[in-house]
Scaffold this active site. Structure first.
Site, PDB file in Angstrom:
ATOM      1  N   PRO A  18       0.851  -1.198   0.000  1.00 46.02           N
ATOM      2  CA  PRO A  18       0.000   0.000   0.000  1.00 46.02           C
ATOM      3  C   PRO A  18       0.883   1.242   0.000  1.00 46.02           C
ATOM      4  O   PRO A  18       1.754   1.390   0.851  1.00 46.02           O
ATOM      5  CB  PRO A  18      -0.787  -0.127   1.305  1.00 46.02           C
ATOM      6  CG  PRO A  18       0.100  -0.939   2.203  1.00 46.02           C
ATOM      7  CD  PRO A  18       0.841  -1.892   1.301  1.00 46.02           C
ATOM      8  N   ALA A  20       0.629   5.465  -0.307  1.00 51.18           N
ATOM      9  CA  ALA A  20      -0.253   6.639  -0.320  1.00 51.18           C
ATOM     10  C   ALA A  20      -0.091   7.421  -1.617  1.00 51.18           C
ATOM     11  O   ALA A  20       1.023   7.760  -2.017  1.00 51.18           O
ATOM     12  CB  ALA A  20       0.048   7.541   0.873  1.00 51.18           C
ATOM     13  N   CYS A 102       2.591   2.475   9.493  1.00 49.90           N
ATOM     14  CA  CYS A 102       2.862   3.785   8.904  1.00 49.90           C
ATOM     15  C   CYS A 102       3.636   4.657   9.887  1.00 49.90           C
ATOM     16  O   CYS A 102       3.208   4.840  11.032  1.00 49.90           O
ATOM     17  CB  CYS A 102       1.565   4.477   8.515  1.00 49.90           C
ATOM     18  SG  CYS A 102       1.836   6.111   7.767  1.00 49.90           S
ATOM     19  N   LYS A 141      -0.128  -5.316   9.081  1.00 49.49           N
ATOM     20  CA  LYS A 141       1.167  -4.813   8.601  1.00 49.49           C
ATOM     21  C   LYS A 141       1.801  -3.964   9.700  1.00 49.49           C
ATOM     22  O   LYS A 141       1.186  -3.008  10.179  1.00 49.49           O
ATOM     23  CB  LYS A 141       1.004  -3.993   7.321  1.00 49.49           C
ATOM     24  CG  LYS A 141       2.328  -3.634   6.635  1.00 49.49           C
ATOM     25  CD  LYS A 141       2.079  -3.008   5.264  1.00 49.49           C
ATOM     26  CE  LYS A 141       3.366  -2.899   4.468  1.00 49.49           C
ATOM     27  NZ  LYS A 141       4.325  -1.924   5.022  1.00 49.49           N
ATOM     28  N   ASN A 202       8.970  -7.089   3.815  1.00 45.93           N
ATOM     29  CA  ASN A 202       8.752  -5.822   3.119  1.00 45.93           C
ATOM     30  C   ASN A 202       9.888  -4.862   3.468  1.00 45.93           C
ATOM     31  O   ASN A 202      10.470  -4.954   4.537  1.00 45.93           O
ATOM     32  CB  ASN A 202       7.387  -5.247   3.526  1.00 45.93           C
ATOM     33  CG  ASN A 202       7.102  -3.875   2.951  1.00 45.93           C
ATOM     34  OD1 ASN A 202       6.734  -2.953   3.674  1.00 45.93           O
ATOM     35  ND2 ASN A 202       7.266  -3.709   1.659  1.00 45.93           N
ATOM     36  N   GLY A 203      10.182  -3.959   2.548  1.00 46.52           N
ATOM     37  CA  GLY A 203      11.207  -2.949   2.775  1.00 46.52           C
ATOM     38  C   GLY A 203      12.419  -3.159   1.891  1.00 46.52           C
ATOM     39  O   GLY A 203      13.093  -4.190   1.986  1.00 46.52           O
ATOM     40  N   ASP A 204      12.679  -2.218   0.976  1.00 48.93           N
ATOM     41  CA  ASP A 204      13.857  -2.232   0.099  1.00 48.93           C
ATOM     42  C   ASP A 204      13.855  -3.394  -0.892  1.00 48.93           C
ATOM     43  O   ASP A 204      14.913  -3.730  -1.440  1.00 48.93           O
ATOM     44  CB  ASP A 204      15.151  -2.263   0.906  1.00 48.93           C
ATOM     45  CG  ASP A 204      15.397  -0.994   1.709  1.00 48.93           C
ATOM     46  OD1 ASP A 204      14.653  -0.021   1.501  1.00 48.93           O
ATOM     47  OD2 ASP A 204      16.307  -0.981   2.551  1.00 48.93           O
ATOM     48  N   GLY A 226       7.054  -2.290  -2.948  1.00 50.38           N
ATOM     49  CA  GLY A 226       6.484  -0.953  -2.996  1.00 50.38           C
ATOM     50  C   GLY A 226       7.106  -0.129  -4.097  1.00 50.38           C
ATOM     51  O   GLY A 226       6.716  -0.213  -5.263  1.00 50.38           O
ATOM     52  N   ARG A 227       8.115   0.667  -3.750  1.00 49.65           N
ATOM     53  CA  ARG A 227       8.685   1.610  -4.724  1.00 49.65           C
ATOM     54  C   ARG A 227       9.330   0.922  -5.921  1.00 49.65           C
ATOM     55  O   ARG A 227       9.487   1.536  -6.975  1.00 49.65           O
ATOM     56  CB  ARG A 227       9.699   2.533  -4.041  1.00 49.65           C
ATOM     57  CG  ARG A 227      10.891   1.837  -3.418  1.00 49.65           C
ATOM     58  CD  ARG A 227      11.735   2.821  -2.596  1.00 49.65           C
ATOM     59  NE  ARG A 227      12.817   2.162  -1.893  1.00 49.65           N
ATOM     60  CZ  ARG A 227      14.028   1.958  -2.398  1.00 49.65           C
ATOM     61  NH1 ARG A 227      14.299   2.367  -3.627  1.00 49.65           N
ATOM     62  NH2 ARG A 227      14.966   1.348  -1.691  1.00 49.65           N
TER      63      ARG A 227
END
Length: 334
Positions: A18, A20, A102, A141, A202-204, A226-227
């Site tokens: 997710p 934003a 978050c 999460k 999750n992360g990187d 994500g990114r």
């Protein structure tokens, strides 16, 4: 490899995080089309959702045929969280995700998001309320903890599993790290070993190499991206192919890329309307042009143009990576 949440099968276990302002219906639909086990909506504040604050319910908009959608909700009070859960389930969400990760100050300042990791008892009251609100599978999460002095993700995960949560996603940083430094995938292993439900790292995680390393260090059952998917909606399919042998995606190039980007742009305009759609689309167009090596002047023209038809005309040149490379080679030779 397949993960099961109720009657929903997550295949492959490569999930869209997710984000934003990013994982709206047009982007989730595009990522789903390329291939993703599960896509997650932008975080929805339960209080704003219940009062129908403009723009809030659109974040949960599912779209016909998008079956692998999870809707993420956040809040600090059990009642509104439960009611929001019932509403998104009625809208068709297959999974409800609770945000306790978050790090944004405007979220933690309202005692939501990762701030809840500082009060596990209250966090469990929220989890109990959401799990009891509907028959839709509930996931959670979180981060590793609030800070290095309070790394309690494993404890919270154990209690969440006991309350009925069916899957946990762990971002490998503490809240106080925000997005600085590197995600600690190895630290996620403590959570994996604490529960019997699937844990997602999750992360990187931005490509197949980082996904493979995250799985190796964490022992997780899957990854959340994500990114790494920004400007590359096919990225999850690439990772799934490398890790699980799913069909390799045909990454669009040339005219095929331009077609995909224009299609994405048109969907954003239809979803948001022209005025808002043009603004929301800029970040996505910027990422596509970054990958294509669009010259700065042309990039600026695309991102400042307010007429959708003119934007589409400019994209033909803006995404022509081969022409940009040839121009660059000529400039160097001169």
């Amino acid at each position: 490899m397949t993960l099961s949440l109720g009657d929903l099968s997550i295949t492959p276990p490569v999930l869209l995080a997710p984000l934003a302002g990013i994982t709206d219906l047009p982007f989730r639909s595009l990522v789903s089309r390329w291939g993703a086990g599960l896509v997650v909506s932008e975080m929805i504040a339960s209080g704003e959702f219940l009062t129908a604050r403009p723009g809030t319910r659109e974040k949960a908009e599912l779209g016909a045929g998008v079956a692998n959608t999870s809707v993420q909700i956040a809040g600090r009070a059990p009642g509104p969280m439960a009611e929001a859960a019932r509403m998104v389930a009625d809208m068709g969400a297959r999974v409800i995700d609770i945000n306790m990760g978050c790090p944004a100050k405007k979220v933690t300042g309202g005692y939501s998001g990762s701030a809840l990791m500082r009060d596990p008892d209250h966090a469990l009251r929220l989890i109990d309320a959401v799990v009891s609100a509907s028959d839709v599978p509930v996931t959670l999460k979180t981060r590793l903890g609030w800070d290095d002095g309070l790394r309690n993700a494993a404890e919270l995960a154990r209690r969440a599993e006991g309350a009925g949560v069916q899957m946990i996603v762990i971002h490998g940083r503490t809240r106080c790290q925000f997005y600085k430094g590197a995600a600690d995938w190895a630290a996620i292993r403590e959570v994996v070993e604490a529960v019997s439900i699937p844990v997602i790292a999750n992360g990187d995680i931005i490509n197949a190499q980082t996904a493979r390393e995250a799985l190796c260090l964490s022992g997780a059952a899957g990854v959340m991206v994500g990114r790494g998917a920004q400007g590359a909606p096919w990225r999850l399919a690439e990772i799934a192919h490398a890790l699980y042998g799913t069909p390799a995606p045909q990454v669009p190039q040339g005219a095929a890329l331009t077609h995909i980007v224009k299609e994405h742009y048109d969907e954003m305009i239809r979803f948001y309307g022209i005025d808002l759609g043009v603004r929301v689309a800029r970040k996505h167009l910027g990422w596509y042009m970054d990958a294509a090596g669009t010259p700065p002047d042309l990039r600026r023209r695309v991102l400042t143009e307010r007429t959708p038809s003119e934007v589409c005309v400019l994209l033909d040149d803006a995404l022509d990576a081969a022409a940009h490379l040839q121009a660059s080679d000529k400039a160097v030779a001169a």
